[in-house]
Design an enzyme around this catalytic site. Sequence first.
Site, mmCIF file in Angstrom:
data_model
loop_
_atom_site.group_PDB
_atom_site.id
_atom_site.type_symbol
_atom_site.label_atom_id
_atom_site.label_comp_id
_atom_site.label_asym_id
_atom_site.label_seq_id
_atom_site.Cartn_x
_atom_site.Cartn_y
_atom_site.Cartn_z
ATOM 1 N N ASP A 61 0.854 -1.189 0.000
ATOM 2 C CA ASP A 61 0.000 0.000 0.000
ATOM 3 C C ASP A 61 0.891 1.239 0.000
ATOM 4 O OD1 ASP A 61 -1.832 -2.023 0.448
ATOM 5 O OD2 ASP A 61 -2.884 -0.988 2.062
ATOM 6 N N LYS A 67 -10.566 -0.148 -1.473
ATOM 7 C CA LYS A 67 -10.261 -0.392 -0.059
ATOM 8 C C LYS A 67 -10.629 0.832 0.765
ATOM 9 C CE LYS A 67 -6.528 -1.517 3.218
ATOM 10 N NZ LYS A 67 -5.130 -1.990 3.369
ATOM 11 N N LYS A 76 -7.392 3.141 -2.581
ATOM 12 C CA LYS A 76 -7.679 3.097 -1.145
ATOM 13 C C LYS A 76 -7.948 4.501 -0.646
ATOM 14 C CE LYS A 76 -5.104 1.895 3.116
ATOM 15 N NZ LYS A 76 -3.852 1.266 3.616
#
Length: 292
Positions: free
Chosen positions: A137, A237, A201
């Site tokens: 990430d 996400k 995300k």
Amino acid sequence: MEYANHLNEYAPAQSEAQVAEEVARMKEAARSNENAEVYKFCYSAIDLTTLSCTDSVASVTEFARKAAEFNERFPHIPNVASICIYPSFVETVGLAVDGTPMRITSVAGGFPASQTFLEVKALEVAMAIENGADEVDIVLNVGRMLTGEYDEAANEVEVIRAETDPEVVLKVIIESGALKTPELIRKASLLSMFAGADFVKTSTGKIDVAATPEAAVVMCHAIRDYYEKTGRKVGFKAAGGVRTPQDAVLYYTIVREILGEEWCTTDLFRIGASSAANNLLSAIEGHEVKYF
């Protein structure tokens, strides 16, 4: 590569009023999804996260051990999708979950501010993967987004994507709470996908405004529009501030309503969380559970 010009191929973002109306509809629809089966799915979509300055080899080992042994106590509940930690703990988690199907996620690339040299970002990502990270990430350069340097922001993602093996899942955090407007959130999502993101995300969880249903709506529309043009499915996400079962179900509902049932898999939907894990377990079991 030039990415900004491709933004012109997509419609503008919804207005704030339109987003607010859609969020209200999603909240109403979410009520019918507040049940044990959806709670179980949301639990299975969690990237179980510890990103604290107090993390240590001992604490992360214990954290990972509990996740690895989860199904011994709860065989009727699918386990979390992954454990998410800082890069220096990837090997620690790998040792603790060895022999299990548990995936390892590492934040990297100058997390959480993305304010370091691109070479350092790329090296940190490469080192996390070398140590055993299955998923990484990273944070989109928010400063560049705010000043309109869209190609530069996307090119950083492209460089980092080139440093990863194709099977490594790359999630790009757009820090929606700092971008604020639907238009910037949409642009950041699209640019991340153009540059090779496997997921977009919402947040790092390290600034005041983290995940919001408003940002999720905008991001999921961008994912849908990108898929319709390219045929490539990108995941979503939600992370930062997702604490209650109701929070998790709302994001599940947004994904299901905008992107469809085919996005309701852990390959395309994740929740970055810590406290939400125990809260979802409590909702599933019908009494308070403090496993983690």
